[in-house]
Scaffold this active site. Structure first.
Site, PDB file in Angstrom:
ATOM      1  N   HIS A   1      35.641  48.167  48.469  1.00 56.66           N
ATOM      2  CA  HIS A   1      36.425  47.751  49.631  1.00 56.66           C
ATOM      3  C   HIS A   1      35.609  47.751  50.922  1.00 56.66           C
ATOM      4  O   HIS A   1      35.767  46.857  51.759  1.00 56.66           O
ATOM      5  CB  HIS A   1      37.659  48.650  49.770  1.00 56.66           C
ATOM      6  CG  HIS A   1      38.667  48.439  48.688  1.00 56.66           C
ATOM      7  ND1 HIS A   1      39.219  49.472  47.954  1.00 56.66           N
ATOM      8  CD2 HIS A   1      39.218  47.302  48.197  1.00 56.66           C
ATOM      9  CE1 HIS A   1      40.067  48.978  47.066  1.00 56.66           C
ATOM     10  NE2 HIS A   1      40.084  47.667  47.200  1.00 56.66           N
TER      11      HIS A   1
ATOM     12  N   ASP B   1      39.998  38.774  46.903  1.00 58.60           N
ATOM     13  CA  ASP B   1      39.963  39.988  46.100  1.00 58.60           C
ATOM     14  C   ASP B   1      40.722  39.720  44.809  1.00 58.60           C
ATOM     15  O   ASP B   1      41.853  40.157  44.618  1.00 58.60           O
ATOM     16  CB  ASP B   1      40.608  41.138  46.891  1.00 58.60           C
ATOM     17  CG  ASP B   1      40.540  42.465  46.153  1.00 58.60           C
ATOM     18  OD1 ASP B   1      39.823  42.545  45.149  1.00 58.60           O
ATOM     19  OD2 ASP B   1      41.212  43.418  46.594  1.00 58.60           O
ATOM     20  N   SER B   2      40.079  38.992  43.921  1.00 60.52           N
ATOM     21  CA  SER B   2      40.746  38.490  42.718  1.00 60.52           C
ATOM     22  C   SER B   2      40.412  39.329  41.496  1.00 60.52           C
ATOM     23  O   SER B   2      39.473  40.123  41.502  1.00 60.52           O
ATOM     24  CB  SER B   2      40.311  37.045  42.454  1.00 60.52           C
ATOM     25  OG  SER B   2      38.922  37.012  42.151  1.00 60.52           O
ATOM     26  N   THR B   3      41.172  39.114  40.437  1.00 59.14           N
ATOM     27  CA  THR B   3      40.794  39.613  39.127  1.00 59.14           C
ATOM     28  C   THR B   3      39.677  38.717  38.601  1.00 59.14           C
ATOM     29  O   THR B   3      39.229  37.787  39.272  1.00 59.14           O
ATOM     30  CB  THR B   3      41.997  39.586  38.174  1.00 59.14           C
ATOM     31  OG1 THR B   3      42.491  38.241  38.108  1.00 59.14           O
ATOM     32  CG2 THR B   3      43.112  40.491  38.662  1.00 59.14           C
ATOM     33  N   ASP B   4      39.202  38.983  37.394  1.00 57.77           N
ATOM     34  CA  ASP B   4      38.168  38.137  36.802  1.00 57.77           C
ATOM     35  C   ASP B   4      38.742  36.763  36.469  1.00 57.77           C
ATOM     36  O   ASP B   4      39.964  36.589  36.420  1.00 57.77           O
ATOM     37  CB  ASP B   4      37.601  38.815  35.555  1.00 57.77           C
ATOM     38  CG  ASP B   4      36.702  39.985  35.928  1.00 57.77           C
ATOM     39  OD1 ASP B   4      35.542  39.744  36.273  1.00 57.77           O
ATOM     40  OD2 ASP B   4      37.190  41.140  35.890  1.00 57.77           O
TER      41      ASP B   4
ATOM     42  N   PRO C   1      45.716  34.624  35.266  1.00 57.87           N
ATOM     43  CA  PRO C   1      46.160  34.227  36.607  1.00 57.87           C
ATOM     44  C   PRO C   1      45.028  34.111  37.625  1.00 57.87           C
ATOM     45  O   PRO C   1      45.139  33.375  38.601  1.00 57.87           O
ATOM     46  CB  PRO C   1      47.125  35.362  37.004  1.00 57.87           C
ATOM     47  CG  PRO C   1      47.565  35.965  35.723  1.00 57.87           C
ATOM     48  CD  PRO C   1      46.406  35.843  34.789  1.00 57.87           C
TER      49      PRO C   1
ATOM     50  N   ASP D   1      51.719  32.716  45.705  1.00 61.87           N
ATOM     51  CA  ASP D   1      50.505  32.270  45.034  1.00 61.87           C
ATOM     52  C   ASP D   1      49.437  31.965  46.080  1.00 61.87           C
ATOM     53  O   ASP D   1      49.656  31.167  46.985  1.00 61.87           O
ATOM     54  CB  ASP D   1      50.819  31.022  44.208  1.00 61.87           C
ATOM     55  CG  ASP D   1      49.604  30.504  43.473  1.00 61.87           C
ATOM     56  OD1 ASP D   1      48.776  29.818  44.102  1.00 61.87           O
ATOM     57  OD2 ASP D   1      49.466  30.787  42.269  1.00 61.87           O
TER      58      ASP D   1
END
EC number: 2.5.1.16
Length: 291
Positions: free
Chosen positions: A66, A165-168, A172, A142
């Site tokens: 962060h 700040d996304s997931t891999d 989604p 979204d």
């Protein structure tokens, strides 16, 4: 993914290697409607949140991730007033952005309200009250639709910094790595604005690095990466995408960054002005992958 049944959580993000975390008390587990979410305690990392079998954040080492994805672009820019966070449901990114008193507003767009609520309930130290800050504008929507200005909360507002700040790039999170999404983000930046992204662990995900570099390079005058070691993201250095049309921003010295850091009055556990500058020096294997 999953609790192996023997008190261990098996993360299987990568095809041929995995990591295991000892599971202490399980604080919450269910499907949120969008994702399979579990929050549990670990003796080393403290409380851990995982989505769809992949560790997302831990109390023990969240500060590295962060701090780097917020302080690097904000202090490099030097005049940030408005920030957009896409994702970031645990609130750690929001908290670090709000530590910059000159920041007037942080808009955070998170697709899953339950991730926010569960993080506040079970991981309160990560957001540390950031969702109650009057400068916070939390939008449950979204992220792709938001930056495209379609649907919920349509606005022409532009931002000095956009943090993805996304997931891999699976499930989604996959759409947050497309060239179309990056182009929509660029359209929402102010002149000289900066976009940064979570870009995986290059040693195990070199394809993700190459794809992002190619897509960002077609859109921005200056596209590259900076790195930091986040212990719970297995595989070595984590890469963060960097994109702006102002090439001078990532070529500043620690002496140029230091007065901004001191003026901001930040208390950090990983970030320093020297780390800021050094993080843009990439190891040879990453440079080879980008050729």
């Amino acid at each position: 993914m999953s609790d192996s049944g023997s008190g261990w959580y098996d993360e299987t993000l990568h095809k041929d290697v995995a990591q295991r975390l000892r599971m202490g008390r399980v604080l919450h587990r269910d499907r949120t409607g969008l994702q399979d979410l579990v929050i549990f305690e670990n003796p080393v990392l403290g409380r851990v949140m995982a989505l769809d079998g992949v560790v997302q954040t831990t109390e023990g080492d969240e500060f590295v991730y962060h701090e780097m994805l917020t302080h690097v672009p904000i202090l490099a820019h030097g005049r940030v007033r408005r920030v957009l966070i896409v994702g970031g449901g645990d609130g750690g990114m929001l908290r670090r952005c709000l530590e910059h008193k000159a920041v007037e507003r942080v808009t955070m767009v998170e697709i899953d309200r339950s991730v926010v609520d569960l993080s506040i309930a079970h991981l309160p130290s990560i957001s540390a009250g950031a969702f109650d800050d009057p400068r916070t504008d939390l939008v449950i929507a979204d992220g792709c639709a938001f930056v495209k200005n379609k649907g919920v909360k349509e606005t022409a507002e532009r931002f000095d910094v956009i943090i993805v700040d996304s997931t891999d790039p699976h499930g989604p999170g996959a759409v947050l790595f497309t060239e179309e999404f990056y182009a929509d983000c660029k359209a929402r930046l102010t002149p000289g604005g900066v976009m940064v992204t979570q870009n995986g662990v290059p040693f195990l995900q070199p394809g993700e690095l190459k794809d992002s570099h190619r897509r960002l390079g077609r859109l921005f005058g200056d596209a590259g990466f900076f790195v930091a070691p986040v212990p719970s993201y297995y595989g070595g250095f984590m890469a963060f995408g960097w994109a702006t049309d102002d090439a001078a921003l990532r070529r500043q010295s620690a002496e140029a960054i230091r007065p901004r850091f001191e003026a901001a009055g930040l208390t950090t556990r990983y970030y320093t002005p020297d780390i800021h500058v050094a993080s843009f020096a990439l190891p040879a294997f990453m440079l080879d992958a980008l050729k």
